[in-house]
Design an enzyme around this catalytic site. Structure first.
Site, PDB file in Angstrom:
ATOM      1  CG  LEU A  59       4.539  31.450  74.971  1.00  0.00           C
ATOM      2  CD1 LEU A  59       5.445  30.498  75.692  1.00  0.00           C
ATOM      3  CD2 LEU A  59       3.178  31.051  74.588  1.00  0.00           C
ATOM      4  CG  ASP A  60       0.679  37.408  75.169  1.00  0.00           C
ATOM      5  OD1 ASP A  60       1.511  38.061  74.331  1.00  0.00           O
ATOM      6  OD2 ASP A  60      -0.689  37.274  75.006  1.00  0.00           O
ATOM      7  N   PRO A  61       3.747  37.583  78.640  1.00  0.00           N
ATOM      8  CG  PRO A  61       4.535  39.807  79.167  1.00  0.00           C
ATOM      9  CD  PRO A  61       3.547  39.081  78.074  1.00  0.00           C
TER      10      PRO A  61
END
Length: 312
Positions: A59-61
């Protein structure tokens, strides 16, 4: 959600939990915004050492939601979780663009963009359902000649990623109040939610950036049951482990007799007459329903292990 407990007295120095028990299982973690997936895995690694830890889908930040973390021998099953359908709730801002396709990059508001109606948005969303070719974002973790695409993009290099086949199972408009559009997305593995918003906006003659994203489900792992990283401690993490069978729920199941369990764990084949089965893999469980191995066809009427899990 209940947790399975495995084994009963293996020393922690051999890969046990706080109670000294040998463990293998899966943690359904809710990743907060601002942390990378690796940050969360590192936190869990500190709790479970010397056991291995791995996650099943970055998951992206910016994003929040389900991060499936496998512990111990369950790391051998990561690829099966990665194949599972995903569900997201994504928020997009129309009439804007960004090199990262989200608000983590510099956002430019475009002049003169059309303002689509609710009906136009819903019609365009319906047209995106089914198998499609999707171009991954330039700022992604895909590798280009051995380097991450986002590393090249940050250096100002042109990143040309080829479109890939993905499937959009559902694309629902939760709310729309221009410029904000909230979508519920159910999709196959490999789908980029950012790209879904980008392509929907393009079909409407405009652009979009993603301002928020929650992964609400990965297969059977759902966000409403997920644990915050801070809820895990050195004394309780093993109590939250989910059974390894959750990783292979999409495979047909074969229940093994005790003698067959021994054969499979020794790498030997077993006989099974599978009437007209086109399956290429089977989840083999013991009498208690614990996952023993992944079996594959090895000739007429025989199955053998492609990977096994130790008795835990």
């Amino acid at each position: 959600m209940s947790a399975d407990r495995f084994g009963d007295n293996s020393p922690a120095s051999r890969g046990g939990g706080p109670s000294g028990r040998q463990v293998a299982g899966i943690l359904n973690i809710y990743k907060p915004s601002g942390l990378t997936s690796r940050d969360v895995v590192n936190q869990i690694q500190c709790l479970v050492r010397p056991l291995k830890v791995g996650h099943a889908g970055t998951l992206d930040p910016l994003a929040t939601g389900v991060l499936v973390v496998c512990v111990g021998p369950a790391t051998r099953l990561i690829q099966y979780i990665q194949r599972m359908p995903k569900e997201y709730v994504g928020t997009f801002l129309l009439g804007r663009c960004s090199p990262t396709e989200d608000t983590d990059g510099p956002v430019t508001e475009l002049a003169g963009c059309p303002v689509p109606s609710q009906e136009e948005v819903e019609t365009a969303a319906r047209r995106m359902l089914g198998p499609i070719l999707q171009r991954p974002p330039a700022y992604s973790a895909l590798k280009v000649e051995g380097r991450r695409a986002y590393e090249l993009a940050r250096q100002g290099q042109q990143v040309d990623l080829k479109p890939r086949p993905v499937t959009i199972y559902r694309l629902d408009v939760i709310s729309y109040n221009y410029p904000e559009l909230v979508l519920r997305i159910r999709c196959s593995s490999g789908t980029y939610a950012r790209a879904v918003g980008r392509d929907l906006a393009a079909a409407l003659g405009t652009s979009a950036v993603m301002s928020a994203l929650e992964r609400t489900a990965v297969g059977p792992f759902r966000s409403k049951y997920a644990l915050r990283p801070e809820q895990l401690t050195p004394d309780n993490w093993d109590l939250h482990l989910l059974p390894c069978t959750w990783a292979v729920e999409g495979l047909p199941t074969i229940r093994l007799r005790p003698a067959e369990v021994l054969r499979v764990r020794q790498g030997q084949t077993i006989f099974r007459f599978l009437r007209r089965s086109g399956a290429k893999e089977f989840a083999a469980v013991d009498r208690k329903g614990r996952l023993v191995a992944i079996l594959v066809p090895r000739g007429e009427g025989r199955l053998g292990p492609s990977r096994t899990l130790p008795p835990v």
